[in-house]
Design a protein around this motif. Structure first.
Motif, PDB file in Angstrom:
ATOM      1  N   THR A  50      -2.591  13.467 -51.461  1.00  0.00           N
ATOM      2  CA  THR A  50      -3.315  14.584 -50.613  1.00  0.00           C
ATOM      3  C   THR A  50      -1.672  15.135 -49.941  1.00  0.00           C
ATOM      4  O   THR A  50      -0.670  14.474 -49.833  1.00  0.00           O
ATOM      5  N   PRO A  51      -1.943  16.403 -49.481  1.00  0.00           N
ATOM      6  CA  PRO A  51      -0.356  16.592 -48.973  1.00  0.00           C
ATOM      7  C   PRO A  51       0.209  16.004 -48.125  1.00  0.00           C
ATOM      8  O   PRO A  51       0.740  15.909 -47.564  1.00  0.00           O
ATOM      9  N   ARG A  52      -0.767  15.282 -46.805  1.00  0.00           N
ATOM     10  CA  ARG A  52      -0.689  14.633 -46.160  1.00  0.00           C
ATOM     11  C   ARG A  52       0.187  13.109 -46.109  1.00  0.00           C
ATOM     12  O   ARG A  52       0.924  12.729 -45.711  1.00  0.00           O
ATOM     13  N   ASN A  53      -0.178  12.762 -47.580  1.00  0.00           N
ATOM     14  CA  ASN A  53       0.452  11.409 -47.835  1.00  0.00           C
ATOM     15  C   ASN A  53       1.558  11.984 -48.848  1.00  0.00           C
ATOM     16  O   ASN A  53       2.507  11.000 -48.338  1.00  0.00           O
ATOM     17  N   ILE A  54       1.737  12.594 -49.069  1.00  0.00           N
ATOM     18  CA  ILE A  54       2.868  13.071 -50.117  1.00  0.00           C
ATOM     19  C   ILE A  54       3.939  13.008 -48.561  1.00  0.00           C
ATOM     20  O   ILE A  54       5.388  13.256 -48.749  1.00  0.00           O
ATOM     21  N   PHE A  55       3.639  14.200 -47.582  1.00  0.00           N
ATOM     22  CA  PHE A  55       4.498  13.930 -46.302  1.00  0.00           C
ATOM     23  C   PHE A  55       5.006  12.816 -45.704  1.00  0.00           C
ATOM     24  O   PHE A  55       6.392  12.513 -45.649  1.00  0.00           O
ATOM     25  N   ASN A  56       3.768  12.010 -46.031  1.00  0.00           N
ATOM     26  CA  ASN A  56       4.370  10.708 -45.464  1.00  0.00           C
ATOM     27  C   ASN A  56       5.368   9.696 -46.026  1.00  0.00           C
ATOM     28  O   ASN A  56       6.541   9.240 -45.910  1.00  0.00           O
ATOM     29  N   LEU A  57       4.661  10.118 -47.678  1.00  0.00           N
ATOM     30  CA  LEU A  57       5.898   9.035 -48.325  1.00  0.00           C
ATOM     31  C   LEU A  57       7.552   9.490 -48.221  1.00  0.00           C
ATOM     32  O   LEU A  57       8.336   8.678 -48.581  1.00  0.00           O
TER      33      LEU A  57
END
Lengths: 431, 258
Positions: free
Chosen positions: A50-57
Motif C-alpha cells: 500500500t502507499p502507506r507501507n511503501i512510504f514507511n518502508l
C-alpha cells in the motif's frame, strides 16, 4: 596475442540484456526485491504494497542506506567499519545537546531560532568527519587493522554518547531539525511531481550525453531503441515511485488539526498527499553524489584501485594512507547525516539510537554485491541491499513472525545472498 | 648481434653512487655503484636474493636506501616514494605487474594521472581513446578495452604496463623480469619494444635471469652476488659462460672490464 572476444556493443549474441548493457547482477537483486515484496503482499492480504507501507518502508530505510553507501567505499578499500552505529549515536548526541542545551544556554540562541537546526547539523557533520578521520588515521598511518580500530570505536563512541547526555533521552528536538525525519517533512504532491520531472529529464540527459561522448570518440554504441527503452524504464520507475508516495494521503484528523491551528475550517472532502519526504531526497542526493564520486572522480578511482591491488596503487603514486583517512572521514560524515535522519524521525535522541546499525549497514553493502575481498561494489547495490533488508524485517513484522525468527531469517538471508553472489561470480568468470 | 656503440662521454642518465640498504642486519645491497646512459640497456643479473630488485627499488622509490646517492642527469635526486620517481621520468614495470585487476586497461594506464574534463571529473572516454591510440602502436590485436585486466593474458597485461611507461614518456625505464610470465611470441614483442625504446634514447635497466636474453638485448651487464656488485661488463666482450661464472662464482673475467 590473438583475442577472440568480441567488442562490447556487438549485438551478434542477440541477448537483449547484453544489448541494453544492464548489469545482470542488478537485475537479479531487483528480481529478489520484487519477489520479497510480492510474497509479503500475498501473506498480508495486500497490506504490504500500500502507499502507506511503501512510504514507511522508504523512510525507515534512509538512515541505514545513507551509511551503507559509505560502507561500500570502506569495504572496497579492504577495510571494515564496525563503529558506524556507535558513531551515529555520538553524532546524534552532539546534535541533540547542541540544539537543546549548548546553543540556548551558552550562546544565547533561543529555542526555536532558525539558526538552531543548521548549526546543530554542522556540529554533527564535523563530529562525524573528525572521529571518522581519526579512525582512518589509526588505520592508514599507524597500520592498526580497521577491524580492531572500529571494534574499539564501537565501544568508545557508544559510551561517549552516553557520557555526553548522562544517559538521558534528549528531546524534543528542534522543529526545523525534525523536518529531516521523514513524515514530519515532505514535499507535498505538487513539489514531488516537479522533482520527479526534473529527475526524469536529468536521467534522460545523462544517458544521452554518455552516448554522445562515446560517439565523439568513435566508440561502439547501443542501438537507439535500446537507449530509448532504458530512458522509458527510468521514467516509469521515477514517476511510479513519486505517484506512490503522493498517493499516501495525510490522515483526515491530522489535516483537521492543521486547519484548526491556522484558525480555518477544513473544506468538506479535502485531501492531501504526503509526497516525497525530505529524508528520501537527502538519500537520493547522497546516492547521486556517492555514485559520481565512485565513477567520475580521481578519489573514487583510487578507492577502487587500492581495493583491487593496494601495492599497485601505492606504486602508481597514490597516497593510500591519506586515502584511508579520507574514506573513513567520509564514512563519519555519512554517519552524521544518518544520525540527523534517525534522531529527527524519533524526534529525540535516545541512548540506544543506532544500536546494531553496524550489522545492518555491512549486511546491506554485502547483499548489494560489495565484495569483502575489496575492489568491487556499487552504491545502488548497497541501497537496494538496505531496502531488501528493511522489507524483510518489516514484512515479517506485519505477517506476525516472532521476533527471534525475524532475526534468524535476516541472518540466513545475509549468508545466502553472499553464497549466491559467489556462485554468480564463478559462473560469469568475474573477479 | 651487432650493436651500435653507446656514447658514454656525456652525463649519465642515472648514476647510483655507493648505494647500501640493509634489512634487519642483512645487507641486501652493499655499496653498489651503477650508471646508465641514454639509449643504453643495462642488464642486472644475479641469483634470487642477490639484491638486484632491491637496488632497483631504491631508484623506483619503493625503498629508501640507507646510504648512497642517486643522480639523474647529473643532478642529485631525492627519491622518497614512487611519486618522486615519476617526477624524474622514471617508470617501472614490475615483475608482479603492478596493475589493479578490477579496473580496465585505460584506468590502469592512467592510474594516478587520470585525464579530467573541465569539471575535474575523470574523462573515461578520452582515456579510452588515448589507450586505443597507444595500443594501435604497441599491440594492434588488443581488443579488451572494457574488460577488467584480470581477464587479460600475461602478455596483454604486460603490454598495459609497458604502454603506461611509453605513454608518459619515461626517460628511464626499469623492467623487472618483463618476460618471465610470457610465451615466446610475446617475449619477442617485448624484445622488439625494447629496441624501439632504445632508439628513442631511453635508458633501460633490465633485470633478468636469462643470460642469453641479457646478451641479446643489453649493452652492458651488471652482475650482483650477495648484495655486492661483482662487476659491470660489455656483453659483447664476454661469453655467456663468463656471465654465468660471474653469477655463480662471483668472479669477474680479467679481460672484460667495462
Amino acid at each position: 596475442m590473438a583475442d577472440t572476444t568480441t567488442e562490447r556493443g556487438s549485438t551478434s549474441r542477440g541477448n537483449i540484456f547484453k544489448t541494453l548493457e544492464i548489469d545482470t547482477r542488478l537485475l537479479g537483486m531487483v528480481g529478489a526485491f520484487v519477489i520479497v515484496c510480492l510474497m509479503f503482499n500475498v501473506l498480508t492480504d495486500g497490506r504490504f504494497l500500500t502507499p502507506r507501507n511503501i512510504f514507511n518502508l522508504t523512510i525507515q530505510t534512509v538512515s541505514v542506506a545513507i551509511m551503507a553507501t559509505g560502507m561500500v567505499f570502506v569495504i572496497v578499500t579492504r577495510h571494515i567499519d564496525l563503529s558506524v552505529g556507535s558513531l551515529l549515536a555520538t553524532c546524534s548526541a552532539m546534535m541533540a545537546m547542541t540544539q537543546t542545551v549548548w546553543l540556548p544556554q551558552y550562546l544565547g540562541i533561543d529555542l526555536g531560532s532558525p539558526l538552531i537546526a543548521p548549526l546543530a547539523i554542522v556540529v554533527g557533520l564535523l563530529t562525524g568527519a573528525i572521529i571518522g578521520g581519526f579512525q582512518g588515521y589509526l588505520v592508514g598511518y599507524l597500520a592498526i587493522p580497521s577491524f580492531i580500530v572500529t571494534l574499539g570505536g564501537l565501544l568508545v563512541w557508544r559510551n561517549v554518547a552516553w557520557y555526553l547526555t548522562n544517559g538521558q533521552t534528549i528531546g524534543p528536538l528542534d522543529d526545523v531539525f525534525q523536518l529531516l525525519g521523514g513524515i514530519a517533512g515532505t514535499l507535498g504532491t505538487a513539489g514531488s511531481w516537479v522533482v520527479a520531472l526534473i529527475a526524469v529529464v536529468a536521467a534522460c540527459f545523462a544517458i544521452w550525453s554518455a552516448r554522445r561522448s562515446r560517439i565523439a570518440h568513435e566508440f561502439p554504441v547501443k542501438p537507439v531503441w535500446a537507449e530509448l527503452l532504458i530512458m522509458v524504464i527510468a521514467a516509469i520507475v521515477i514517476l511510479g515511485f513519486v505517484y506512490t508516495l503522493n498517493a499516501y494521503a495525510v490522515p483526515e484528523r491530522v489535516l483537521a488539526r492543521q486547519f484548526e491551528a491556522s484558525g480555518q475550517t477544513m473544506p468538506e472532502g479535502f485531501t492531501q498527499g504526503y509526497g516525497v519526504p525530505f529524508s528520501v531526497l537527502l538519500l537520493i542526493a547522497v546516492a547521486v553524489a556517492m555514485t559520481v564520486t565512485a565513477r567520475k572522480t580521481r578519489f573514487g578511482r583510487y578507492i577502487f584501485a587500492t581495493g583491487g591491488n593496494p601495492d599497485a596503487a601505492e606504486l602508481s603514486g597514490i597516497n593510500t594512507k591519506w586515502l584511508t583517512v579520507k574514506v573513513f572521514a567520509l564514512m563519519g560524515i555519512l554517519c552524521a547525516l544518518a544520525a540527523t535522519v534517525a534522531s529527527a524521525r524519533l524526534s529525540f535522541h535516545s541512548n540506544d539510537i543506532g544500536t546494531l546499525d553496524e550489522l545492518r549497514v555491512i549486511a546491506a553493502a554485502v547483499i548489494g554485491g560489495t565484495a569483502l575481498a575489496g575492489g568491487l561494489g556499487t552504491i545502488y547495490g548497497a541501497i537496494l541491499g538496505a531496502l531488501i533488508m528493511q522489507s524483510l524485517q518489516s514484512g515479517m513484522a506485519m505477517v506476525g513472525v516472532d521476533a527471534p525468527f525475524q532475526n534468524i531469517v535476516v541472518g540466513a538471508v545475509l549468508v545466502l545472498a553472499v553464497l549466491v553472489d559467489i556462485i554468480y561470480r564463478k559462473k560469469t568468470g568475474a573477479a | 648481434m651487432a650493436k651500435t656503440p653507446i656514447d658514454r662521454s656525456g652525463t649519465p642518465l642515472v648514476e647510483m653512487r655507493d648505494i647500501s640498504i640493509a634489512f634487519g642486519g642483512i645487507k641486501a645491497v652493499d655499496h653498489v655503484s651503477l650508471d646508465l646512459y641514454p639509449g643504453e640497456v643495462v642488464g642486472l643479473l644475479g641469483h634470487n636474493g642477490a639484491g638486484k630488485s632491491t637496488l632497483i627499488k631504491c631508484l623506483s622509490g619503493a625503498y629508501k636506501q640507507d646510504s648512497g646517492e642517486v643522480y639523474v642527469n647529473g643532478e642529485h635526486a631525492q627519491i622518497e616514494n614512487p611519486r618522486d620517481a615519476r617526477d624524474y621520468n622514471i617508470e617501472t614495470i614490475y615483475q608482479t605487474l603492478a596493475l589493479a585487476d578490477n579496473l580496465d586497461a585505460a584506468s590502469n594506464l592512467f592510474l594516478g594521472r587520470e585525464l579530467t574534463n573541465a569539471l575535474g571529473f575523470v574523462d573515461d572516454s578520452a582515456m579510452e581513446a588515448e589507450t586505443r591510440r597507444i595500443f594501435q602502436r604497441l599491440n594492434p590485436n588488443f581488443r579488451k578495452f572494457n574488460a577488467p585486466v584480470s581477464a587479460l593474458s600475461g602478455g596483454q597485461r604486460q603490454s598495459v604496463a609497458i604502454a603506461r611507461a611509453v605513454y608518459f614518456q619515461a626517460k628511464i625505464l626499469i623492467m623487472d623480469e618483463p618476460t618471465a610470465a610470457l610465451g615466446p611470441q610475446e617475449t619477442q614483442m617485448v624484445a622488439d619494444l625494447i629496441q624501439e625504446l632504445k632508439k628513442q634514447g631511453l635508458g633501460i635497466f633490465l633485470i633478468d635471469h636469462d643470460v642469453h636474453q641479457v646478451k641479446r638485448l643489453c649493452d652492458r651487464a651488471a652482475v650482483m652476488k650477495n648484495g655486492e656488485l661483482v662487476g659491470v661488463v660489455n656483453v659483447d666482450d664476454v661469453t655467456t659462460d663468463d656471465l654465468l661464472g660471474m653469477i655463480i662464482a662471483g668472479k669477474k673475467p680479467g679481460v672484460a672490464a667495462a
